[in-house]
Scaffold this motif. Structure first.
Motif, PDB file in Angstrom:
ATOM      1  N   PRO A  64       0.799  -1.232   0.000  1.00 36.61           N
ATOM      2  CA  PRO A  64       0.000   0.000   0.000  1.00 36.61           C
ATOM      3  C   PRO A  64       0.829   1.279   0.000  1.00 36.61           C
ATOM      4  O   PRO A  64       0.371   2.301  -0.513  1.00 36.61           O
ATOM      5  CB  PRO A  64      -0.853  -0.120   1.275  1.00 36.61           C
ATOM      6  CG  PRO A  64      -0.217  -1.198   2.092  1.00 36.61           C
ATOM      7  CD  PRO A  64       0.411  -2.130   1.108  1.00 36.61           C
ATOM      8  N   HIS A  65       2.039   1.240   0.548  1.00 37.66           N
ATOM      9  CA  HIS A  65       2.907   2.415   0.461  1.00 37.66           C
ATOM     10  C   HIS A  65       3.182   2.795  -0.993  1.00 37.66           C
ATOM     11  O   HIS A  65       3.404   3.971  -1.304  1.00 37.66           O
ATOM     12  CB  HIS A  65       4.257   2.152   1.144  1.00 37.66           C
ATOM     13  CG  HIS A  65       4.199   2.100   2.635  1.00 37.66           C
ATOM     14  ND1 HIS A  65       3.115   2.540   3.378  1.00 37.66           N
ATOM     15  CD2 HIS A  65       5.121   1.663   3.548  1.00 37.66           C
ATOM     16  CE1 HIS A  65       3.362   2.371   4.662  1.00 37.66           C
ATOM     17  NE2 HIS A  65       4.561   1.846   4.799  1.00 37.66           N
ATOM     18  N   ASN A  66       3.177   1.786  -1.866  1.00 40.53           N
ATOM     19  CA  ASN A  66       3.549   1.991  -3.260  1.00 40.53           C
ATOM     20  C   ASN A  66       2.347   2.005  -4.201  1.00 40.53           C
ATOM     21  O   ASN A  66       2.516   1.985  -5.425  1.00 40.53           O
ATOM     22  CB  ASN A  66       4.526   0.897  -3.695  1.00 40.53           C
ATOM     23  CG  ASN A  66       5.728   0.827  -2.788  1.00 40.53           C
ATOM     24  OD1 ASN A  66       6.275   1.854  -2.395  1.00 40.53           O
ATOM     25  ND2 ASN A  66       6.137  -0.377  -2.416  1.00 40.53           N
ATOM     26  N   ALA A  67       1.150   2.064  -3.632  1.00 34.37           N
ATOM     27  CA  ALA A  67      -0.052   2.027  -4.460  1.00 34.37           C
ATOM     28  C   ALA A  67      -0.103   3.184  -5.455  1.00 34.37           C
ATOM     29  O   ALA A  67      -0.543   3.025  -6.595  1.00 34.37           O
ATOM     30  CB  ALA A  67      -1.302   2.037  -3.581  1.00 34.37           C
ATOM     31  N   GLU A  92       2.340  -8.339  -1.016  1.00 34.00           N
ATOM     32  CA  GLU A  92       1.394  -7.877  -0.041  1.00 34.00           C
ATOM     33  C   GLU A  92       0.657  -6.643  -0.540  1.00 34.00           C
ATOM     34  O   GLU A  92       1.237  -5.765  -1.162  1.00 34.00           O
ATOM     35  CB  GLU A  92       2.040  -7.589   1.312  1.00 34.00           C
ATOM     36  CG  GLU A  92       3.019  -6.426   1.373  1.00 34.00           C
ATOM     37  CD  GLU A  92       3.679  -6.240   2.735  1.00 34.00           C
ATOM     38  OE1 GLU A  92       3.030  -5.752   3.693  1.00 34.00           O
ATOM     39  OE2 GLU A  92       4.868  -6.591   2.821  1.00 34.00           O
ATOM     40  N   ALA A  93      -0.605  -6.574  -0.190  1.00 29.38           N
ATOM     41  CA  ALA A  93      -1.453  -5.446  -0.551  1.00 29.38           C
ATOM     42  C   ALA A  93      -2.375  -5.173   0.627  1.00 29.38           C
ATOM     43  O   ALA A  93      -2.578  -6.033   1.477  1.00 29.38           O
ATOM     44  CB  ALA A  93      -2.250  -5.751  -1.804  1.00 29.38           C
ATOM     45  N   GLY A  94      -2.926  -3.969   0.649  1.00 30.77           N
ATOM     46  CA  GLY A  94      -3.837  -3.660   1.745  1.00 30.77           C
ATOM     47  C   GLY A  94      -3.959  -2.181   1.996  1.00 30.77           C
ATOM     48  O   GLY A  94      -3.934  -1.378   1.055  1.00 30.77           O
ATOM     49  N   LEU A  95      -4.062  -1.829   3.271  1.00 31.06           N
ATOM     50  CA  LEU A  95      -4.308  -0.448   3.669  1.00 31.06           C
ATOM     51  C   LEU A  95      -3.351  -0.066   4.790  1.00 31.06           C
ATOM     52  O   LEU A  95      -3.229  -0.795   5.784  1.00 31.06           O
ATOM     53  CB  LEU A  95      -5.750  -0.274   4.159  1.00 31.06           C
ATOM     54  CG  LEU A  95      -6.871  -0.744   3.243  1.00 31.06           C
ATOM     55  CD1 LEU A  95      -8.222  -0.595   3.945  1.00 31.06           C
ATOM     56  CD2 LEU A  95      -6.855   0.022   1.927  1.00 31.06           C
ATOM     57  N   ASP A  96      -2.689   1.077   4.630  1.00 28.22           N
ATOM     58  CA  ASP A  96      -1.834   1.609   5.686  1.00 28.22           C
ATOM     59  C   ASP A  96      -2.177   3.076   5.888  1.00 28.22           C
ATOM     60  O   ASP A  96      -1.750   3.937   5.129  1.00 28.22           O
ATOM     61  CB  ASP A  96      -0.357   1.458   5.324  1.00 28.22           C
ATOM     62  CG  ASP A  96       0.557   1.707   6.520  1.00 28.22           C
ATOM     63  OD1 ASP A  96       0.373   2.740   7.195  1.00 28.22           O
ATOM     64  OD2 ASP A  96       1.456   0.877   6.777  1.00 28.22           O
ATOM     65  N   TYR A  97      -2.967   3.342   6.932  1.00 30.49           N
ATOM     66  CA  TYR A  97      -3.377   4.705   7.244  1.00 30.49           C
ATOM     67  C   TYR A  97      -2.480   5.328   8.317  1.00 30.49           C
ATOM     68  O   TYR A  97      -2.745   6.436   8.775  1.00 30.49           O
ATOM     69  CB  TYR A  97      -4.827   4.727   7.722  1.00 30.49           C
ATOM     70  CG  TYR A  97      -5.850   4.343   6.669  1.00 30.49           C
ATOM     71  CD1 TYR A  97      -5.500   4.105   5.345  1.00 30.49           C
ATOM     72  CD2 TYR A  97      -7.193   4.216   7.023  1.00 30.49           C
ATOM     73  CE1 TYR A  97      -6.454   3.757   4.406  1.00 30.49           C
ATOM     74  CE2 TYR A  97      -8.154   3.871   6.078  1.00 30.49           C
ATOM     75  CZ  TYR A  97      -7.773   3.634   4.775  1.00 30.49           C
ATOM     76  OH  TYR A  97      -8.736   3.282   3.839  1.00 30.49           O
ATOM     77  N   HIS A  98      -1.440   4.608   8.717  1.00 27.77           N
ATOM     78  CA  HIS A  98      -0.489   5.166   9.672  1.00 27.77           C
ATOM     79  C   HIS A  98       0.449   6.146   8.983  1.00 27.77           C
ATOM     80  O   HIS A  98       0.628   7.276   9.440  1.00 27.77           O
ATOM     81  CB  HIS A  98       0.310   4.044  10.337  1.00 27.77           C
ATOM     82  CG  HIS A  98       1.345   4.516  11.313  1.00 27.77           C
ATOM     83  ND1 HIS A  98       1.023   4.973  12.572  1.00 27.77           N
ATOM     84  CD2 HIS A  98       2.698   4.621  11.219  1.00 27.77           C
ATOM     85  CE1 HIS A  98       2.121   5.331  13.207  1.00 27.77           C
ATOM     86  NE2 HIS A  98       3.160   5.129  12.414  1.00 27.77           N
ATOM     87  N   ASP A 100       0.179   6.728   5.446  1.00 24.57           N
ATOM     88  CA  ASP A 100      -0.545   7.369   4.335  1.00 24.57           C
ATOM     89  C   ASP A 100       0.403   7.784   3.207  1.00 24.57           C
ATOM     90  O   ASP A 100       0.319   8.892   2.674  1.00 24.57           O
ATOM     91  CB  ASP A 100      -1.331   8.594   4.833  1.00 24.57           C
ATOM     92  CG  ASP A 100      -2.692   8.227   5.398  1.00 24.57           C
ATOM     93  OD1 ASP A 100      -3.321   7.291   4.874  1.00 24.57           O
ATOM     94  OD2 ASP A 100      -3.118   8.875   6.365  1.00 24.57           O
ATOM     95  N   LYS A 101       1.286   6.895   2.812  1.00 26.69           N
ATOM     96  CA  LYS A 101       2.227   7.211   1.735  1.00 26.69           C
ATOM     97  C   LYS A 101       1.556   7.234   0.366  1.00 26.69           C
ATOM     98  O   LYS A 101       2.117   7.778  -0.590  1.00 26.69           O
ATOM     99  CB  LYS A 101       3.395   6.230   1.756  1.00 26.69           C
ATOM    100  CG  LYS A 101       4.315   6.414   2.955  1.00 26.69           C
ATOM    101  CD  LYS A 101       5.562   5.563   2.837  1.00 26.69           C
ATOM    102  CE  LYS A 101       6.506   5.836   4.006  1.00 26.69           C
ATOM    103  NZ  LYS A 101       7.768   5.049   3.899  1.00 26.69           N
ATOM    104  N   SER A 102       0.394   6.625   0.272  1.00 24.50           N
ATOM    105  CA  SER A 102      -0.433   6.705  -0.933  1.00 24.50           C
ATOM    106  C   SER A 102      -1.828   7.151  -0.522  1.00 24.50           C
ATOM    107  O   SER A 102      -2.277   6.849   0.594  1.00 24.50           O
ATOM    108  CB  SER A 102      -0.521   5.348  -1.635  1.00 24.50           C
ATOM    109  OG  SER A 102       0.729   4.959  -2.145  1.00 24.50           O
ATOM    110  N   PRO A 103      -2.533   7.881  -1.392  1.00 27.06           N
ATOM    111  CA  PRO A 103      -3.898   8.299  -1.051  1.00 27.06           C
ATOM    112  C   PRO A 103      -4.768   7.100  -0.686  1.00 27.06           C
ATOM    113  O   PRO A 103      -4.645   6.027  -1.293  1.00 27.06           O
ATOM    114  CB  PRO A 103      -4.384   8.972  -2.342  1.00 27.06           C
ATOM    115  CG  PRO A 103      -3.136   9.412  -3.038  1.00 27.06           C
ATOM    116  CD  PRO A 103      -2.108   8.364  -2.720  1.00 27.06           C
TER     117      PRO A 103
END
Length: 269
Positions: A64-67, A92-98, A100-103
């Motif tokens: 997710p950082h690289n989305a 790995e894929a998913g959500l990282d709101y800590h 937020d390197k990608s929207p």
């Protein structure tokens, strides 16, 4: 045998000492490792590592950082690359709101694309979830209604509700060195409640080295420390936790089981 179900052997931390790291893993009883994709564009690197070392498998996916860097990789591309014999999962894929390197909307879009690929290939999805429990629960529930897929919540550090919903949806839960940290009582309590047949262990190396190596560069050999604490947490022996988590690994990552069986047959013949 133990399995490090999630590490990053392509990272610079290991470039100059990979043989040493692999030998240390073998000495610690770690017989298999999965080096995890963070960029689809780097798949050839992961593939090469898995081809060069019989104890290493790989995955394909966008962290997710690289989305935002890889927002438009179609499911078809993931599906095609995943056909490689040593590629055993999507992610790995998913959500990282800590961080937020990608929207967040882009993370969600890319995550759903990976779910579609996992569903189509019947390979498990390696899920990254950080500070995004509500959206993660919503997306997993919505997507599971559209069609079943297998998955693991890797390096689990989220809340109890996400763990419960994940288990209800049929997901596995993997614990990293965080489990060994002194202030991780809540994570150990969650681990104790996860059914034994859904437990995995990992390092997420080079990050999150477990006690007694905390603060150092993590490596696959150190998964033995996490496994030991998980064994204590659920009330089994170290031998039993190795059997439990390795059996679970091969059940979830069934392509790895097939690859190992084929390799054994080839050696025997």
């Amino acid at each position: 045998m133990l399995v490090d179900s999630h590490c990053h052997l392509d990272f610079p931390d290991f470039q100059s000492r990979l043989p040493e790291v692999l030998n240390a893993a073998a000495a610690a009883g770690v017989g298999r490792m999965v080096t995890i994709s963070t960029h689809v564009a780097r798949f050839e690197t992961y593939r090469a590592l898995a081809e060069a070392h019989e104890t290493v498998f790989c995955t394909v996916g966008t962290h997710p950082h690289n989305a935002a860097v890889e927002p438009d990789v179609p499911a078809e591309r993931l599906i095609e690359l995943s056909k490689h014999a040593r590629c055993i999962a999507i992610g790995e894929a998913g959500l990282d709101y800590h961080y937020d390197k990608s929207p967040r909307d882009v993370q969600q879009q890319v995550f759903r694309t990976h779910i579609a690929a996992a569903r189509e290939t019947r390979l498990p999805l390696v899920i990254h979830a950080r500070n995004a429990d509500e959206d993660m629960i919503r997306i997993l529930s919505e997507e599971m209604r559209r069609g079943r897929f297998d998955a693991v919540l890797h390096c689990f550090s989220s809340g109890e509700t996400l763990a419960q919903v994940g288990v209800e949806l049929g997901l596995y839960v993997s614990f990293s060195g965080i489990l060994t940290f002194r202030n991780s009582e809540d994570i150990r309590r969650i681990a104790a409640a996860v059914p034994r047949e859904r437990l995995l262990v990992e390092t997420d190396a080079p990050y999150l080295a477990p006690v007694p190596h905390r603060g150092k560069t993590n490596e696959p050999a150190f998964v033995a420390h996490t496994a030991h604490v998980l064994a204590e947490t659920i009330g089994v022996t170290d031998t039993e936790i190795a059997q439990i988590t390795t059996s679970n690994f091969y059940r979830l990552f069934s392509k790895a089981a097939s690859a190992d069986a084929a390799q054994s047959q080839a050696v025997a013949s």
